[in-house]
Structures are given as structure tokens and as C-alpha cells.
Design an enzyme around this catalytic site. Structure first.
Site, PDB file in Angstrom:
ATOM      1  N   GLU A 159      32.564  88.840  86.671  1.00  0.00           N
ATOM      2  CA  GLU A 159      32.122  88.296  87.964  1.00  0.00           C
ATOM      3  C   GLU A 159      32.965  88.987  89.014  1.00  0.00           C
ATOM      4  OE1 GLU A 159      29.768  86.208  88.627  1.00  0.00           O
ATOM      5  OE2 GLU A 159      29.284  85.460  86.634  1.00  0.00           O
TER       6      GLU A 159
ATOM      7  N   CYS B 151      33.517  85.591  97.138  1.00  0.00           N
ATOM      8  CA  CYS B 151      32.697  86.718  96.688  1.00  0.00           C
ATOM      9  C   CYS B 151      31.278  86.606  97.232  1.00  0.00           C
ATOM     10  CB  CYS B 151      32.680  86.749  95.170  1.00  0.00           C
ATOM     11  SG  CYS B 151      32.341  85.136  94.475  1.00  0.00           S
TER      12      CYS B 151
ATOM     13  N   GLU C  26      27.378  83.213  84.606  1.00  0.00           N
ATOM     14  CA  GLU C  26      28.140  81.995  84.334  1.00  0.00           C
ATOM     15  C   GLU C  26      27.296  80.792  84.749  1.00  0.00           C
ATOM     16  OE1 GLU C  26      32.089  82.591  86.086  1.00  0.00           O
ATOM     17  OE2 GLU C  26      32.703  83.243  84.090  1.00  0.00           O
TER      18      GLU C  26
HETATM   19  P1  NAD Z   1      42.011  90.777  91.264  1.00  0.00           P
HETATM   20  O1  NAD Z   1      41.017  91.604  90.540  1.00  0.00           O
HETATM   21  O2  NAD Z   1      43.136  91.461  91.926  1.00  0.00           O
HETATM   22  O3  NAD Z   1      42.671  89.706  90.282  1.00  0.00           O
HETATM   23  C1  NAD Z   1      41.889  88.803  89.527  1.00  0.00           C
HETATM   24  C2  NAD Z   1      42.674  88.387  88.300  1.00  0.00           C
HETATM   25  O4  NAD Z   1      42.872  89.534  87.473  1.00  0.00           O
HETATM   26  C3  NAD Z   1      44.070  87.848  88.586  1.00  0.00           C
HETATM   27  O5  NAD Z   1      44.375  86.835  87.661  1.00  0.00           O
HETATM   28  C4  NAD Z   1      44.955  89.059  88.349  1.00  0.00           C
HETATM   29  O6  NAD Z   1      46.277  88.705  88.038  1.00  0.00           O
HETATM   30  C5  NAD Z   1      44.258  89.706  87.172  1.00  0.00           C
HETATM   31  N1  NAD Z   1      44.496  91.141  87.022  1.00  0.00           N
HETATM   32  C6  NAD Z   1      44.833  92.051  87.964  1.00  0.00           C
HETATM   33  N2  NAD Z   1      44.929  93.278  87.421  1.00  0.00           N
HETATM   34  C7  NAD Z   1      44.635  93.149  86.110  1.00  0.00           C
HETATM   35  C8  NAD Z   1      44.545  94.057  85.008  1.00  0.00           C
HETATM   36  N3  NAD Z   1      44.774  95.370  85.154  1.00  0.00           N
HETATM   37  N4  NAD Z   1      44.198  93.569  83.800  1.00  0.00           N
HETATM   38  C9  NAD Z   1      43.926  92.262  83.625  1.00  0.00           C
HETATM   39  N5  NAD Z   1      44.011  91.342  84.625  1.00  0.00           N
HETATM   40  C10 NAD Z   1      44.350  91.787  85.849  1.00  0.00           C
HETATM   41  O7  NAD Z   1      41.177  89.888  92.290  1.00  0.00           O
HETATM   42  P2  NAD Z   1      41.738  88.839  93.347  1.00  0.00           P
HETATM   43  O8  NAD Z   1      42.295  89.565  94.506  1.00  0.00           O
HETATM   44  O9  NAD Z   1      42.590  87.834  92.660  1.00  0.00           O
HETATM   45  O10 NAD Z   1      40.376  88.102  93.756  1.00  0.00           O
HETATM   46  C11 NAD Z   1      39.539  88.595  94.718  1.00  0.00           C
HETATM   47  C12 NAD Z   1      38.347  89.301  94.113  1.00  0.00           C
HETATM   48  O11 NAD Z   1      37.676  88.435  93.196  1.00  0.00           O
HETATM   49  C13 NAD Z   1      37.313  89.681  95.134  1.00  0.00           C
HETATM   50  O12 NAD Z   1      36.860  90.986  94.922  1.00  0.00           O
HETATM   51  C14 NAD Z   1      36.196  88.681  94.908  1.00  0.00           C
HETATM   52  O13 NAD Z   1      34.933  89.106  95.319  1.00  0.00           O
HETATM   53  C15 NAD Z   1      36.272  88.459  93.442  1.00  0.00           C
HETATM   54  N6  NAD Z   1      35.655  87.180  93.079  1.00  0.00           N
HETATM   55  C16 NAD Z   1      34.459  87.198  92.450  1.00  0.00           C
HETATM   56  C17 NAD Z   1      33.826  86.001  92.139  1.00  0.00           C
HETATM   57  C18 NAD Z   1      32.483  85.986  91.445  1.00  0.00           C
HETATM   58  O14 NAD Z   1      32.079  84.933  90.993  1.00  0.00           O
HETATM   59  N7  NAD Z   1      31.781  87.091  91.345  1.00  0.00           N
HETATM   60  C19 NAD Z   1      34.429  84.789  92.473  1.00  0.00           C
HETATM   61  C20 NAD Z   1      35.659  84.817  93.119  1.00  0.00           C
HETATM   62  C21 NAD Z   1      36.275  86.014  93.411  1.00  0.00           C
END
Ligand code: NAD
Length: 488
Positions: free
Chosen positions: A247, A281, A459
Site C-alpha cells: 500500500e 495517501c 486490504e
Molecule cells: P516509509 O516508506 O518511509 O516508512 C514506512 C515504514 O517502512 C516505516 O515503518 C519504516 O520504518 C519502514 N521502512 C523504511 N525503510 C525500510 C526498509 N528499507 N525496509 C523495511 N522497512 C522500511 O513511509 P512513511 O514516511 O512512514 O509514510 C508515508 C508514506 O506512506 C507515504 O508515501 C504515504 O502515501 C504512504 N501511505 C500509504 C497508505 C496506503 O494505504 N496506500 C497509507 C498510509 C501511508
């Protein structure tokens, strides 16, 4: 101040290294959490793998009872959890009470009841065979969640995964692990068997998440976060052919036709853009207004947005809280600067509010740019903040062209009183969730997820439980009295 260990195999584990979680509205510490090591990750995955056979062998009814008990415990702790979610995210408590906690409860209740729907089917085949399919759980699910809706996004993974008979190791975002950890206390209180739900925390964004994704005993990764991280997760999953659902980001079009119900559309436009300070998002950050009502709708939108009450997220009157972090604030400022440079016209906000009540948080005003062209950065990239790019269009074809011009395809909003137009648009817009005359509705029974770079997998809903958390096994039984040798 709250204090948490890691939750592994039904036990709380202390670690030598700990870190503070801070309230983004005040920057004061609100909790201390454990920093997981590589050995802890392995221990959590092993605990989940060990718990799996017994959990998977239980009946759907029995697993459903546990989920129902979790939902009831969430109801009992509603106010406390809402406040904690508000403190760790910086989002207004009003919206967490209205959306996050009820939606979380609803997910556990929904998935508690749909187990029998996951039964297989019998398939008639040539010859004398009884052939049927069964749905089997995958095993250990690694769930990775972001910071904007920590508890609800966790529940979107945990509830269907557990209902289908999987066990879970979850890694919340470093800055928002608290309600996910409180969920562990709830699972403990309702007697969920040890190892079925495990929580790993860590102050760095990628260390634990990437080790978890690469772990050979993880059978499925359920990820919500940015598109860039989603791509890395696919690479981490590849060597073990681990199942993945993603997602990811979005850049939703919010399409306002001239024949819309003006006042209702206006209310939805505010919700679509300023709920969670636009850190969603699904944010309808590309506001497309049909030419005949362009100026009237824009003026009304700006007027209403300018009156949003910004302030202390824990105040029930607050409508607009703080951005989540310094990194978020820097990112929003970067996109505002780019929008100025590329010729968009600032019509609201564009700066941090002044005043002593805003001094310690990452507050930023609701911001609106008009005169945005579809090729500008503001029209293409996800800001993930309260910055709206307003564009105009003439007719359905142009609306579709602009709507589908970005690399994302998560959500879209269509506002018109012409039902035929609404349906034509809903079918032509490339988005996994399309709302007509409403926005940001997330019933537990409705599949949700993205097209294009917004990810894959859905989901919520029955389909999610079937497609993301079970595998189909087909069984073929020869019931013929005669032996038919088709090989020799
Ligand atoms: P992010 O990708 O930086 O982090 C998300 C999660 O991934 C965190 O728990 C982070 O610690 C972990 N993570 C980071 N790097 C990783 C790696 N290399 N391997 C495994 N895990 C890793 O995103 P964010 O800044 O926390 O959230 C914002 C983003 O999430 C936005 O792009 C938003 O659009 C997206 N989002 C999508 C949805 C959806 O339902 N599609 C919902 C909410 C947020």
C-alpha cells in the site's frame, strides 16, 4: 512517561538500547521504547513460526472469538487509545475519535465473522475424481506500517492475517509504535496464545524492517509506506520468493464538476485535503474544478480552509494539528518553494503559523496554490502534507486525462449530480478506490488499494483475507473403481 519492551512470544523483553518517542506538537517525550537487535528479530520470527501450527489448526470460530475480544477491549480503552494516538501522531483527537479507533474496532469485528467464507470449492473435472480446494494460511506475516494512521493501518493487516490463521510480527514506524504496543497489552489481556502477535520497535527507519523482510522464515510481507520503500521491499523479498502486498503513495484527483452539490462537495474537499494535515495517501491534493464554477469554488474552498482551527491536537476543538516531524516540515517547505518557482499562485498559507502556542511543534498552515499546470511538480509528486494544487478543466475527457496523468493510482473523488457522468468517470479514472460524492470512507468490508505505483494487493474486505493471507491448495482424489493408466 510510558515505557515498553519488545513484545515477543507473549513476553515483554528489555533491551540494552532504548529510545524516546516524542509528541510532535510539543516535542516532549511521551514514552520510552526498546531498540530491537538482529537477535531480537530472529527471536520474534521464530516465536511466530512456533505459534503458527497451533493457531492455524484452531477453528475459524475460535480465532474469531479472540478477534471479537480484542475489539471489545479496544472499545473499553477507546479514550485512552485515542489520546495516545493523538500524542504520537500530532493529529487532532477529534478525528482519531471519529475515524481511527472506530475503524480499527470495525476491522477486528468484521474479520472475526468472515472465517467460514474462506472455505474452498469443489470443481467438476473429467473422469471420476473428487476435486476440491482449500484455503490455507501462509505462516508468519511481517507487517510494516507508517506513522500517519498507526493503529488503523496495523489493524488492516493484523485482523485479516490472524483471522485466516497466520501469526504476525509487526514493526511500526519508529516515531509511532505506542498504540501498536498497547495492542500487544490487549492481546495479552484477552489471552491470545504466545507468539501469535509480536511487536518489534527500533529508532531507525530501515534496520529492523529490512532484516525482517529478508528473514527466510517470514512467509508474507504486508507493507504500507512510501513507493520508494515499497520498491526496496520487493527486492528484499525476492531471494526467498516471499509474498508481498504494498500500500504505497498517492496523488489523488478530487474532480469537481459544475453540476455538483456545491456545499457538500466543499465539505468533502476540506476533508480530502486537510484531514490528518493532508498527511494521507488518499489526500485529494489535485483539486480539479470545472471551468464554469472554478473561481466560485476556489474562493469558497480558500475561505473555509482559512477558518480551520489550528492548534493543540489534544484539544477537542482543534481541527488541524501539527505535521508529524521536522522531516515532514522540511518536505512540505520544499514543495511550497518549488510551486512558487514553477509559477503556481499562492492563495492561502504557505508558511508556519506564528504565536507561542505553535513554537515547539511542526505546525504549517493549510496551503492552497491556484494556476497549477498538470506538468508542475506540485501536480505530479506526493507532498504528503497540507498543500493543495488547484487546476481547472473543461468536460469529462480533460478531467480523465489530467486525473490519469500521474504515476500513482490509489484514490479519486468525483463530484457531480449526473449519475451517468459519475459512473463513466468512476470507470475511466485509474484508481483503486473511487469515491463519488463522498470521500475517505473506509468500511471494513470494502477492498482498498492502489493501481500503478500506488502498489498492489487489496486490504480490507473478504478478498483481502483470501488473496493476501491464504494460499489455495487443490486436492484431487481418484474415486474410480478402475485403474486408468494414462502414462504407459
Ligand atoms: P516509509 O516508506 O518511509 O516508512 C514506512 C515504514 O517502512 C516505516 O515503518 C519504516 O520504518 C519502514 N521502512 C523504511 N525503510 C525500510 C526498509 N528499507 N525496509 C523495511 N522497512 C522500511 O513511509 P512513511 O514516511 O512512514 O509514510 C508515508 C508514506 O506512506 C507515504 O508515501 C504515504 O502515501 C504512504 N501511505 C500509504 C497508505 C496506503 O494505504 N496506500 C497509507 C498510509 C501511508
Amino acid at each position: 512517561m510510558r515505557s515498553y519492551g519488545l513484545y515477543i512470544g507473549g513476553q515483554w523483553h528489555e533491551t540494552p538500547s532504548r529510545y524516546e518517542v516524542r509528541n510532535p506538537a510539543t516535542q516532549e517525550p511521551i514514552a520510552e521504547c526498546a531498540a530491537a537487535t538482529e537477535a531480537d528479530i530472529d527471536r520474534a520470527v521464530r516465536a511466530a513460526a512456533q505459534a503458527f501450527p497451533d493457531w492455524a489448526a484452531r477453528s475459524y470460530e475460535e480465532r474469531g472469538e479472540f478477534l471479537r475480544a480484542i475489539a471489545n477491549a479496544l472499545k473499553e480503552r477507546f479514550d485512552e487509545l485515542a489520546l495516545l494516538e493523538c500524542q504520537e501522531t500530532g493529529r487532532p483527537i477529534k478525528e482519531i475519535q471519529a475515524h481511527d479507533i472506530p475503524a480499527t474496532i470495525s476491522l477486528f469485528e468484521y474479520f472475526a465473522g468472515i472465517g467460514p467464507a474462506t472455505m474452498g470449492e469443489t470443481i467438476p473435472v473429467p473422469g471420476e475424481y473428487l476435486t476440491y480446494t482449500r484455503r490455507e494460511p501462509l505462516g508468519v506475516v511481517a507487517a510494516i506500517t507508517p506513522w500517519n494512521f498507526p493503529l488503523w493501518l496495523a489493524a488492516l493487516k493484523i485482523a485479516p492475517a490472524l483471522a485466516a490463521g497466520n501469526t504476525v510480527v509487526i514493526k511500526p514506524a519508529p516515531t509511532t509504535p505506542l498504540t501498536t504496543l498497547e495492542l500487544a497489552r490487549i492481546t495479552e489481556a484477552v489471552g491470545l496464545p504466545p507468539g501469535v502477535y509480536n511487536v518489534l520497535t527500533d529508532p531507525t527507519p530501515a534496520t529492523v524492517g529490512s532484516a525482517l523482510c529478508a528473514h527466510p522464515s517470514v512467509n508474507k510481507i504486508a507493507f504500507t509506506g512510501s513507493t520508494a520503500t515499497g520498491a526496496k521491499i520487493m527486492q528484499l523479498a525476492a531471494p526467498n520468493i516471499t509474498r508481498v502486498s504494498l500500500e504505497l503513495g498517492g496523488k489523488a484527483p478530487f474532480i469537481v464538476f459544475a453540476d455538483c452539490d456545491f456545499d457538500r462537495t466543499l465539505a468533502h474537499a476540506l476533508l480530502a485535503n486537510f484531514f490528518a494535515q493532508g498527511q494521507m495517501c488518499t489526500a485529494g491534493a489535485r483539486l480539479l474544478i470545472e471551468r464554469p464554477i472554478y473561481q466560485k469554488f476556489l474562493d469558497a474552498f480558500v475561505e473555509r480552509a482559512s477558518k480551520l482551527k489550528i492548534g493543540d491536537p489534544s484539544d477537542p476543538m482543534t481541527e488541524f494539528g501539527t505535521l508529524h516531524s521536522q522531516a515532514q516540515l522540511d518536505k512540505v517547505k520544499h514543495y511550497v518553494k518549488l510551486a512558487h518557482e514553477q509559477g503556481a499562485r499562492l492563495v492561502l498559507g504557505g508558511k508556519q503559523p506564528t504565536g507561542s502556542e505553535f513554537a515547539r511543534g511542526f505546525f504549517f498552515e493549510p496551503t492552497v496554490f491556484s494556476g497549477v499546470q498538470p506538468t508542475m511538480t506540485l501536480a505530479c509528486e506526493e507532498v504528503f502534507g497540507p498543500v493543495v494544487g488547484v487546476m481547472t478543466f473543461e468536460g469529462e475527457d480533460e478531467a480523465v486525462k489530467i486525473a490519469n496523468s500521474v504515476e500513482y493510482g490509489l484514490a479519486a473523488g468525483i463530484f457531480t449530480q449526473d449519475i451517468s457522468k459519475a459512473l463513466r468517470m468512476a470507470h475511466r479514472v485509474k484508481a483503486g478506490r473511487t469515491w463519488v460524492n463522498c470521500y475517505n470512507m473506509h468500511p471494513a468490508a470494502v477492498p482498498y488499494g492502489g493501481f500503478k505505483k500506488s502498489g498492489f494487493g487489496r486490504e480490507a474486505g473478504l478478498q483481502c483475507l483470501l488473496d493476501l493471507y491464504t494460499e489455495i491448495k487443490s486436492v484431487q482424489i481418484d474415486i474410480s473403481p478402475d485403474f486408468f493408466d494414462w502414462f504407459m
